[in-house]
Scaffold this motif. Structure first.
Motif, PDB file in Angstrom:
ATOM      1  N   LEU A 196      -4.890   6.325  -1.401  1.00 51.43           N
ATOM      2  CA  LEU A 196      -4.075   5.134  -1.152  1.00 51.43           C
ATOM      3  C   LEU A 196      -4.058   4.272  -2.410  1.00 51.43           C
ATOM      4  O   LEU A 196      -5.071   4.128  -3.091  1.00 51.43           O
TER       5      LEU A 196
ATOM      6  N   ILE B  61       0.856  -1.176   0.000  1.00 53.83           N
ATOM      7  CA  ILE B  61       0.000   0.000   0.000  1.00 53.83           C
ATOM      8  C   ILE B  61       0.895   1.230   0.000  1.00 53.83           C
ATOM      9  O   ILE B  61       1.773   1.362   0.859  1.00 53.83           O
TER      10      ILE B  61
ATOM     11  N   CYS C 294      -2.980   0.431  -3.967  1.00 53.39           N
ATOM     12  CA  CYS C 294      -2.698  -0.969  -3.611  1.00 53.39           C
ATOM     13  C   CYS C 294      -2.152  -1.672  -4.843  1.00 53.39           C
ATOM     14  O   CYS C 294      -2.774  -1.639  -5.913  1.00 53.39           O
TER      15      CYS C 294
ATOM     16  N   SER D  92       1.373   5.638  -0.738  1.00 53.67           N
ATOM     17  CA  SER D  92       0.703   6.930  -0.671  1.00 53.67           C
ATOM     18  C   SER D  92       1.732   8.006  -0.929  1.00 53.67           C
ATOM     19  O   SER D  92       2.941   7.794  -0.762  1.00 53.67           O
TER      20      SER D  92
ATOM     21  N   TRP E  93     -11.067  -3.062  -0.701  1.00 50.03           N
ATOM     22  CA  TRP E  93     -10.686  -2.259   0.462  1.00 50.03           C
ATOM     23  C   TRP E  93     -11.746  -2.407   1.545  1.00 50.03           C
ATOM     24  O   TRP E  93     -12.949  -2.416   1.259  1.00 50.03           O
TER      25      TRP E  93
ATOM     26  N   TYR F   3      -8.778  -5.897  -6.473  1.00 50.30           N
ATOM     27  CA  TYR F   3      -8.482  -5.279  -5.184  1.00 50.30           C
ATOM     28  C   TYR F   3      -9.788  -4.934  -4.461  1.00 50.30           C
ATOM     29  O   TYR F   3     -10.734  -4.416  -5.071  1.00 50.30           O
TER      30      TYR F   3
ATOM     31  N   CYS G  13      -6.315  -3.894   2.414  1.00 46.08           N
ATOM     32  CA  CYS G  13      -6.457  -4.108   0.967  1.00 46.08           C
ATOM     33  C   CYS G  13      -6.147  -5.567   0.677  1.00 46.08           C
ATOM     34  O   CYS G  13      -5.084  -6.062   1.074  1.00 46.08           O
TER      35      CYS G  13
END
Length: 574
Positions: free
Chosen positions: A354, A332, A356, A334, A368, A366, A397
């Motif tokens: 964010l 993950i 992933c 950012s 979340w 994916y 995630c």
């Protein structure tokens, strides 16, 4: 006499002695001797020529026997035999008579063929017979068929389609034999020579060619054969995989080189380089199949096979494999540039993005999950446009691959700092305005107090002083809490439930009724300020809050975020 008369004679020494005697003169009284009394009579008749005869002048090898007889009228002569102008050397197949006049060859062979003579020798000379030719018929022996434009391949010969082919049959034989060619379709081309020519050979000419050789003298027949392979001009092969849904380490998978041609060699290529067989990449005995054991993600290729023979070659189109794998480790990230994070902090009402990511083939799916949210959000990115307290906690995630059946996950801790959405400049303006208003109230209070002391009022001096009312400026500087501020909006997160109220504190020194208390369940829709009674009149000193040395948090609203860009908010009194 013939040339053989020049050979040395045994009487040569006697003649030399006679010449020495003629040179010697004896005494007169001795008896007189003449050469005729010493030398033999040289005036006698010369030897007769012998006559040679043979039982058969033409014979067949291994079948006939032959006898030579030397006839002479001379009695005291020696018979000698001559073969091909050389003294005859007897072998185990020959017999000689006691008088030497007869010689017999018991089993005739081809090496006995040639000219024979006999010679009659006496003490002074020899005579030779006429030569007789012995002809030995033999064969045909084993036949050998050759091609001038072919390439041997085991027991066959390969020729290229469309080329000119010359066959040549060879066999030892006397006399020369006759040849008959038999084609693969059993058609016969009789009474020809040992050479056969085919122009523009085709696939129909492929097969066994036979040559029949016949000797009319020996009555023997031999058959020779040669298999011919006609090689086509090769066309492009094709690589086929046993399965198209490949999963890493799940196998094996077979790649086959498909071609309609036969008797061709096969070579495999990977990434346009010759493939080196190993335990992981194995080839079948005929090289037509490539086996990939436990395929790996780097085994995608591309793969190609090439077929060839000495006259032509062709290579297939490359085949690239799709090997499904993963997902691998989930990360993950950012920020910009993106960095892997385990904890992320954001300010209240600020945006947060964010990302992933996990290596996977095909691309992973994916999902979340937020700790305090019941919903599930899909996609590679999670975008929160305005952070609230409800977003605090663990954010997970999960990456999944439907083809491999694998899934992996990672999580990050989201922390929200309690800071207003006002900018630092707005907060500084509010604080400065508040301070100016306080200073102005103090100044006005002092001004009115001083004026009152200098100029007595029109009323009686003993009358009661007019009650001081709080200036309106004190009330106007206190702002009403805003309930019309827009609520947070999210890309893929539902709106939070319930209000997010901030706890208020009453600054010391002011009565509690100057501050409005918010109802506990107030919302932007149903909040309306309730009517209030006018505040009671207070003495002058109650209008101005005393300056306290205590912490500023005691005089203002509790700080949402302890960062430098803090602001305060005072509830209006009305």
């Amino acid at each position: 006499m013939g040339p053989a008369d020049s050979r040395s004679h045994p009487w040569t020494g006697i003649l030399l002695s006679a010449s020495l005697l003629t040179a010697w003169s004896p005494p007169v009284a001795a008896a007189q001797l003449t050469p005729s009394d010493i030398l033999p009579d040289t005036t006698s008749k010369s030897l007769d020529k012998p006559t040679l005869s043979v039982s058969r002048s033409t014979v067949t090898e291994y079948q006939d026997r032959v006898t030579f007889y030397c006839d002479t009228t001379e009695l005291h002569v020696t018979i000698r035999w001559v073969f091909q102008n050389q003294s005859l050397v007897l072998n185990e197949r020959m017999q000689l008579s006691a008088d030497g006049k007869t010689i017999t060859i018991l089993t005739v062979q081809r090496e006995d063929s040639g000219t024979y003579q006999c010679e009659a020798w006496d003490a002074l000379e020899f005579r030779s017979s006429d030569a007789i030719l012995l002809e030995v018929n033999y064969g045909p022996d084993l036949i050998e068929i050759k091609l001038d434009s072919g390439v041997p391949s085991g027991e066959a010969v390969e020729v290229l389609e469309g080329s000119t082919v010359n066959f040549q049959a060879e066999a030892q034989s006397h006399p020369d034999p006759t040849y008959s060619w038999i084609f693969p379709n059993n058609s016969i081309l009789p009474s020809t020579s040992g050479t056969l020519t085919i122009d523009a050979v085709s696939r129909e000419d492929e097969g066994m060619f036979r040559c029949l050789v016949y000797n009319s003298a020996t009555l023997l027949t031999r058959l020779g054969a040669l298999r011919v392979h006609v090689l086509e001009n090769l066309t492009k092969p094709q690589v086929e995989a046993s399965s198209l849904d490949l999963v890493e380490t799940v196998g094996p998978v077979n790649l086959t080189c498909q071609t309609a041609h036969q008797r061709v060699a096969v070579q495999w290529f990977v990434s346009d380089q010759p493939l080196l067989p190993s335990e992981h990449l194995a080839l079948s005995d005929d090289n037509m199949t490539l086996v990939i054991h436990s395929p790996r993600r780097e085994d995608t290729g591309p793969y190609a096979c090439e077929i060839w023979h000495w006259g032509s070659r062709a290579r297939s189109d490359p085949l690239t494999l799709t090997i499904n794998y993963g997902p691998d480790r989930v990360e993950i990230t950012s920020g910009s540039p993106p960095a892997v994070v385990a904890t992320v902090q954001g300010k209240l009402n600020s945006s947060l993005t964010l990302q992933c990511r996990a290596a996977s083939q095909p691309e992973a799916e994916y999902r979340w999950v937020l700790e305090h949210h019941s919903g599930v959000y899909t996609g590679e990115q999670l975008v929160i446009r305005a952070l609230t307290r409800e977003h605090e906690g663990i954010c997970s995630c999960t990456a999944s691959n439907s083809l491999t059946g694998l899934a992996r996950s990672a999580s990050v801790l989201i922390q929200v700092d309690p800071e207003s959405s006002l900018s630092a400049g707005a907060i500084a303006g509010i604080v400065l305005g508040t301070l100016v208003a306080i200073a102005l109230v103090i100044g006005l209070g002092y001004f009115f107090y001083s004026r009152k002391a200098r100029w007595p009022s029109k009323g009686s001096a003993d009358g009661p002083s007019p009650e001081a009312t709080p200036p309106t400026s004190v009330r106007e500087q206190v702002t009403r809490p805003s309930f019309d501020r827009p609520r947070p909006v999210y890309d893929n997160i539902p709106e939070p439930r319930g209000p997010m109220g901030a706890k208020k504190k009453v600054p010391p020194g002011l009565p509690e009724q100057f501050y409005e208390k918010e109802p506990p369940s107030a919302t932007p829709r149903d909040h309306f300020p309730s009517p209030r009674k006018p505040p009671p009149k207070l003495p002058m000193h109650a209008l101005v809050p005393p300056l306290s040395t205590e912490d500023a948090d005691d005089s203002y609203e509790t700080l949402v975020n302890p960062e430098p860009d803090v602001y305060c908010r005072i509830n209006p009194s009305v």
